[in-house]
Design a protein around this motif. Structure first.
Motif, mmCIF file in Angstrom:
data_model
loop_
_atom_site.group_PDB
_atom_site.id
_atom_site.type_symbol
_atom_site.label_atom_id
_atom_site.label_comp_id
_atom_site.label_asym_id
_atom_site.label_seq_id
_atom_site.Cartn_x
_atom_site.Cartn_y
_atom_site.Cartn_z
ATOM 1 N N CYS A 93 -63.878 25.216 7.630
ATOM 2 C CA CYS A 93 -63.235 23.939 7.949
ATOM 3 C C CYS A 93 -61.720 24.017 7.802
ATOM 4 O O CYS A 93 -60.980 23.434 8.590
ATOM 5 C CB CYS A 93 -63.796 22.840 7.051
ATOM 6 N N THR A 197 -71.298 23.458 5.823
ATOM 7 C CA THR A 197 -70.389 23.358 6.951
ATOM 8 C C THR A 197 -70.930 22.405 8.010
ATOM 9 O O THR A 197 -70.192 21.601 8.584
ATOM 10 C CB THR A 197 -70.149 24.742 7.583
ATOM 11 N N VAL A 200 -70.397 18.795 6.843
ATOM 12 C CA VAL A 200 -69.007 18.359 6.960
ATOM 13 C C VAL A 200 -68.617 18.180 8.428
ATOM 14 O O VAL A 200 -67.973 17.186 8.801
ATOM 15 C CB VAL A 200 -68.072 19.378 6.278
ATOM 16 N N THR A 203 -70.224 15.062 9.962
ATOM 17 C CA THR A 203 -69.530 13.848 9.502
ATOM 18 C C THR A 203 -68.196 13.674 10.223
ATOM 19 O O THR A 203 -67.856 12.579 10.682
ATOM 20 C CB THR A 203 -69.289 13.917 7.984
#
Length: 301
Positions: A93, A197, A200, A203
């Motif tokens: 990320c 991952t 995240v 989202t």
């Protein structure tokens, strides 16, 4: 992954570990090809579906190896898997956010600080002694990266710089976790990283309003990136990590920085500048120096 057989001499184990980790980094360096092949998907969408590809690939490998062992590993997730998975998520990320808020030059240079962080963390938490030659190789590796990105290095956006440092911290954390859990099934660590991952990225995709629908070609490329570019790379890296210190795993990660622009040049015809070639040669020299000195040290044990 199982430990190396005791009949294998330290120098042989070290050399094999270096080769496997370097090959894993070489596979990982193809990420630029995948991103170039994407048509319309956003970075978070790419990351979301790439994570799905990674999760599916590693799950299949673990089940094929030993379904019972896979189930037991999932039920008994230990600190190394959680910490390593968190590091992998931060690295994945952080790189994406860095590329969106600062220059590519800044992002690469900041991520290349991972060997320093890994050396410090390995020494502090694993009590690993970092060889003076390794420190020297890390320094010259950073100089090589600085040369490679010299044309475009700038101050960049503060949030992009922070994201780049987070990515470097994640890579260092992942490298240290590999060493910490050397006698466990390390692929579970990669599976945890893929799941974190995915959570995240999903989202972020929802919050951004981009939606989860992408074209079939983009979906295929994203899934393939997860299975090959990340899944296969992690198989090789985790196989070689038991005999390579944390700082040197991160150092070998600089192989990715060398090869990434070369793949794009070969496939898409993007030119590689003189500074890129000079810096790449410097990084390669640093890695070769560290490998040779490490093998000499291993022979003396």
């Amino acid at each position: 992954m199982p430990a190396f057989q005791t009949s294998v001499r330290p120098a042989q184990s070290y050399a094999r570990g270096v080769v496997l980790v370097a090959l894993g980094m070489a596979v990982s360096s193809t990420i630029g090809l995948g991103v170039r092949a994407i048509d319309q998907a956003t970075p978070w969408q790419i990351l979301m579906y790439r994570s799905l590809g990674t999760i599916g690939f590693i799950s299949i490998v673990l089940v094929i190896r030993n379904a019972a062992e896979f189930s037991a590993s999932i039920r008994q997730l230990g600190p190394p898997a959680i910490v390593g998975g968190l590091g992998l998520m931060l690295a994945s990320c952080g790189v994406i956010v860095a590329f969106h808020h600062t220059t590519v030059a800044n992002a690469f240079f900041l991520v290349a600080t991972a060997p320093f962080l890994a050396a410090l963390m390995g020494a502090a938490f694993l009590l690993e002694k970092v060889r003076p030659e390794a420190w020297l190789a890390i320094l010259f590796g950073l100089i090589g990266v600085a040369i490679m990105v010299g044309d475009g290095l700038s101050r960049g956006n503060i949030w992009g710089n922070i994201a780049g440092l987070i990515a470097a911290f994640g890579l260092a954390l992942f490298a240290v976790a590999l060493r910490w859990g050397r006698f466990t099934n390390l692929l579970v660590l990669a599976l945890v990283g893929g799941c974190l991952t995915f959570a995240v990225a999903t989202t972020a995709t929802a919050v951004s309003g981009a939606g989860f629908s992408i074209s079939v070609p983009d979906l295929v490329v994203s899934l393939a990136m997860g299975a090959f570019q990340l899944g296969c790379a992690l198989l090789l890296i985790t196989a070689g990590s038991p005999s390579v210190p944390a700082a040197e795993i991160a150092l070998l990660g600089l192989v990715e920085i060398i090869l990434a622009p070369i793949w794009v040049w070969l496939v898409f015809g993007e030119s590689v500048g003189v500074l890129t070639l000079m810096g790449g040669a410097t990084v390669l020299g640093a890695i070769l120096f560290d490998t040779v000195s490490g093998m000499r040290t291993a022979r003396k044990r």
